[in-house]
Design an enzyme around this catalytic site. Structure first.
Site, mmCIF file in Angstrom:
data_model
loop_
_atom_site.group_PDB
_atom_site.id
_atom_site.type_symbol
_atom_site.label_atom_id
_atom_site.label_comp_id
_atom_site.label_asym_id
_atom_site.label_seq_id
_atom_site.Cartn_x
_atom_site.Cartn_y
_atom_site.Cartn_z
ATOM 1 N N CYS A 108 0.839 -1.206 0.000
ATOM 2 C CA CYS A 108 0.000 0.000 0.000
ATOM 3 C C CYS A 108 0.879 1.262 0.000
ATOM 4 O O CYS A 108 1.775 1.396 0.814
ATOM 5 C CB CYS A 108 -0.927 -0.013 1.219
ATOM 6 S SG CYS A 108 -1.977 1.443 1.263
ATOM 7 N N LYS A 147 1.515 -9.573 -0.433
ATOM 8 C CA LYS A 147 1.245 -8.796 -1.655
ATOM 9 C C LYS A 147 2.093 -7.535 -1.583
ATOM 10 O O LYS A 147 2.028 -6.800 -0.593
ATOM 11 C CB LYS A 147 -0.243 -8.461 -1.752
ATOM 12 C CG LYS A 147 -0.596 -7.653 -2.987
ATOM 13 C CD LYS A 147 -2.120 -7.617 -3.191
ATOM 14 C CE LYS A 147 -2.525 -6.728 -4.355
ATOM 15 N NZ LYS A 147 -2.362 -5.298 -4.067
ATOM 16 N N ASN A 208 0.160 -8.922 -10.877
ATOM 17 C CA ASN A 208 -0.889 -7.921 -10.688
ATOM 18 C C ASN A 208 -0.433 -6.594 -11.309
ATOM 19 O O ASN A 208 0.746 -6.274 -11.282
ATOM 20 C CB ASN A 208 -1.165 -7.772 -9.183
ATOM 21 C CG ASN A 208 -2.107 -6.622 -8.842
ATOM 22 O OD1 ASN A 208 -1.770 -5.759 -8.032
ATOM 23 N ND2 ASN A 208 -3.274 -6.614 -9.439
ATOM 24 N N GLY A 209 -1.422 -5.868 -11.840
ATOM 25 C CA GLY A 209 -1.150 -4.578 -12.470
ATOM 26 C C GLY A 209 -1.572 -4.596 -13.920
ATOM 27 O O GLY A 209 -1.042 -5.365 -14.724
ATOM 28 N N ASP A 210 -2.586 -3.783 -14.224
ATOM 29 C CA ASP A 210 -3.061 -3.601 -15.604
ATOM 30 C C ASP A 210 -3.667 -4.848 -16.235
ATOM 31 O O ASP A 210 -3.598 -5.028 -17.461
ATOM 32 C CB ASP A 210 -1.926 -3.085 -16.511
ATOM 33 C CG ASP A 210 -1.517 -1.666 -16.153
ATOM 34 O OD1 ASP A 210 -2.219 -1.041 -15.333
ATOM 35 O OD2 ASP A 210 -0.505 -1.194 -16.690
ATOM 36 N N SER A 232 -7.705 -6.049 -10.570
ATOM 37 C CA SER A 232 -7.986 -5.027 -9.551
ATOM 38 C C SER A 232 -8.936 -3.963 -10.067
ATOM 39 O O SER A 232 -10.138 -4.172 -10.093
ATOM 40 C CB SER A 232 -6.689 -4.377 -9.073
ATOM 41 O OG SER A 232 -5.814 -5.347 -8.602
HETATM 42 C C1 LIG Z 1 -9.272 1.962 -4.593
HETATM 43 C C2 LIG Z 1 -8.127 1.007 -4.396
HETATM 44 C C3 LIG Z 1 -8.004 0.339 -3.184
HETATM 45 C C4 LIG Z 1 -6.958 -0.575 -2.981
HETATM 46 N N1 LIG Z 1 -6.883 -1.256 -1.794
HETATM 47 C C5 LIG Z 1 -5.939 -2.206 -1.633
HETATM 48 C C6 LIG Z 1 -5.895 -3.003 -0.442
HETATM 49 O O1 LIG Z 1 -6.702 -2.850 0.491
HETATM 50 N N2 LIG Z 1 -4.907 -3.941 -0.356
HETATM 51 C C7 LIG Z 1 -3.999 -4.155 -1.358
HETATM 52 O O2 LIG Z 1 -3.129 -5.020 -1.231
HETATM 53 N N3 LIG Z 1 -4.038 -3.428 -2.487
HETATM 54 C C8 LIG Z 1 -4.981 -2.479 -2.641
HETATM 55 N N4 LIG Z 1 -5.037 -1.778 -3.824
HETATM 56 C C9 LIG Z 1 -4.113 -2.129 -4.921
HETATM 57 C C10 LIG Z 1 -4.742 -3.144 -5.879
HETATM 58 O O3 LIG Z 1 -5.072 -4.343 -5.221
HETATM 59 C C11 LIG Z 1 -3.793 -3.482 -7.044
HETATM 60 O O4 LIG Z 1 -2.589 -3.960 -6.529
HETATM 61 C C12 LIG Z 1 -3.531 -2.261 -7.934
HETATM 62 O O5 LIG Z 1 -4.721 -1.572 -8.195
HETATM 63 C C13 LIG Z 1 -2.846 -2.653 -9.244
HETATM 64 O O6 LIG Z 1 -3.642 -3.411 -10.100
HETATM 65 P P1 LIG Z 1 -4.443 -2.743 -11.354
HETATM 66 O O7 LIG Z 1 -3.410 -2.004 -12.195
HETATM 67 O O8 LIG Z 1 -5.036 -3.916 -12.082
HETATM 68 O O9 LIG Z 1 -5.470 -1.835 -10.779
HETATM 69 C C14 LIG Z 1 -6.020 -0.821 -4.014
HETATM 70 C C15 LIG Z 1 -6.148 -0.126 -5.230
HETATM 71 C C16 LIG Z 1 -7.171 0.779 -5.436
HETATM 72 C C17 LIG Z 1 -7.288 1.495 -6.753
#
Ligand SMILES: Cc1cc2nc3c(=O)[nH]c(=O)nc-3n(C[C@H](O)[C@H](O)[C@H](O)COP(=O)(O)O)c2cc1C
Length: 333
Positions: A108, A147, A208-210, A232
């Site tokens: 985070c 993570k 994870n990511g995109d 995500s």
């Molecule tokens: C609104 C929001 C809340 C998130 N909350 C958490 C969380 O509680 N724990 C965590 O490990 N990652 C959290 N993330 C990160 C996502 O799980 C993920 O790692 C990140 O969005 C990258 O993936 P993406 O590019 O597919 O969105 C959060 C992301 C967003 C946008």
């Protein structure tokens, strides 16, 4: 590329899907997870991150930690903090609540969390991170996972060493959001680092990511050799995504995408369910979900403006009903 039809073994837990729903603070509550699971019954889902220290001082479990044991499996409860003993104690409570797996947030980027030593700041304290994993592993019978991100910044990318340390400490899986802390959510995910992590650890690695589509999931697995993917932001307002990817992995067939009408009916159901579960605070939280659903059809932007201000359940239901009635025929059913 990994054989996506094969189950994934995480310690003593066998997963029948290699597509996960990520933890999203303020989003992946029990209501949201129920919708994702409707389309992806086999996938691993995560709660929102839970403050382990906070948990030590409260008598009642916070609502974000609630799990519906009847239907929610496989389910991970995610914890954050930097104090190993509080995390171990919280993990015991997580297992009592029904967690099949305990995940520790080391990614985070939010200041409020990193200032207190949690989330991605643990990337800068690898020894403490290891001690956390060791103590949590010793406390619970379920797999413990981590993570995290690539590192604190471009100058401090340490994921190769960090992942190895997590494995040595007893983590049974590592999920890598392929951005640095400094990147936040900007720029592209750098999947090439995940391939490099795969070369240094034996435990499963989740990319994870995109991951916003079936195509992205396939490209990511091809490029990284990862053991699975985690969706995500692509699921926000689109709880179909995890199921669409899993369905393709299992059958090689594409699921027919939902029509606008189907999406708005789901939004309506989501609004009602959030209200039933959390009352007025659920209604406030529903505003953002509703605006995410209302996309890609004539009149969507006006509808979003109205939905982001809704004050009562009935107002929201009426807005959605009217939007559905005025959809052009090709957007229906
Ligand atoms: C609104 C929001 C809340 C998130 N909350 C958490 C969380 O509680 N724990 C965590 O490990 N990652 C959290 N993330 C990160 C996502 O799980 C993920 O790692 C990140 O969005 C990258 O993936 P993406 O590019 O597919 O969105 C959060 C992301 C967003 C946008």
């Amino acid at each position: 590329m990994v054989d996506v039809k094969q189950p994934l073994q995480i310690g003593n837990l066998t997963l029948r899907s290699r597509v996960f729903q990520s933890p999203l603070s303020g989003v992946t509550d029990m209501v949201f997870r129920r919708f994702v699971r409707r389309f992806a019954p086999r996938s691993l889902m995560y709660t929102e991150m839970v403050n382990a220290t906070g948990l030590h001082y409260v008598k009642q479990l916070p609502k974000i930690m609630e799990v519906d044991r009847e239907v929610e499996t496989p389910i991970a409860i995610q914890l954050f903090d930097c104090r190993p003993h509080f995390l171990a104690e919280a993990a015991v409570k997580a297992v009592a609540e029904g967690a099949d797996l305990v995940d520790i947030n080391m990614g985070c980027p939010v200041n409020k969390i990193t200032r207190n030593g949690g989330g991605s700041s643990l990337l800068r304290q690898p020894e403490l991170a290891q001690e956390i994993v060791r103590q949590v592993v010793a406390a619970v019978p379920v797999p413990v996972t981590v993570k995290t991100r690539l590192g604190w910044s471009d100058q401090e990318i340490n994921i190769l060493d960090f992942a190895k340390r997590m494995e040595d400490a007893g983590a049974k899986l590592i999920t890598i959001h392929a951005r640095t802390r400094a990147q936040g959510y900007n720029g592209s995910a750098r999947w090439e680092w995940i391939r490099r992590v795969k070369e240094v650890v034996k435990i499963p690695v989740i990319a994870n990511g995109d991951i916003f589509s079936v195509e992205a999931a396939i490209a990511c697995l091809e490029q990284t050799g990862a053991d699975g993917v985690m969706c995500s932001r692509g699921t926000m307002g689109y709880p179909y995504l995890v199921g669409e990817i899993d369905h393709f992995f299992q059958t090689g067939q594409r699921r027919t995408p939902p029509t606008t009408q189907a999406k708005l009916l789901l939004a309506r159901e989501h609004l009602q369910a959030l209200y039933d579960y959390k009352g007025i605070s659920g209604l406030r939280q529903a505003r953002k979900h509703m605006t995410w659903y209302a996309k890609g059809f004539p009149g969507a932007s006006t509808l979003r403006d109205q939905l982001c201000r809704l004050e009562t359940l009935q107002e929201g239901l009426d807005l959605l009903d009217r939007a559905i009635e005025s959809l052009p025929p090709e957007e229906r059913n």
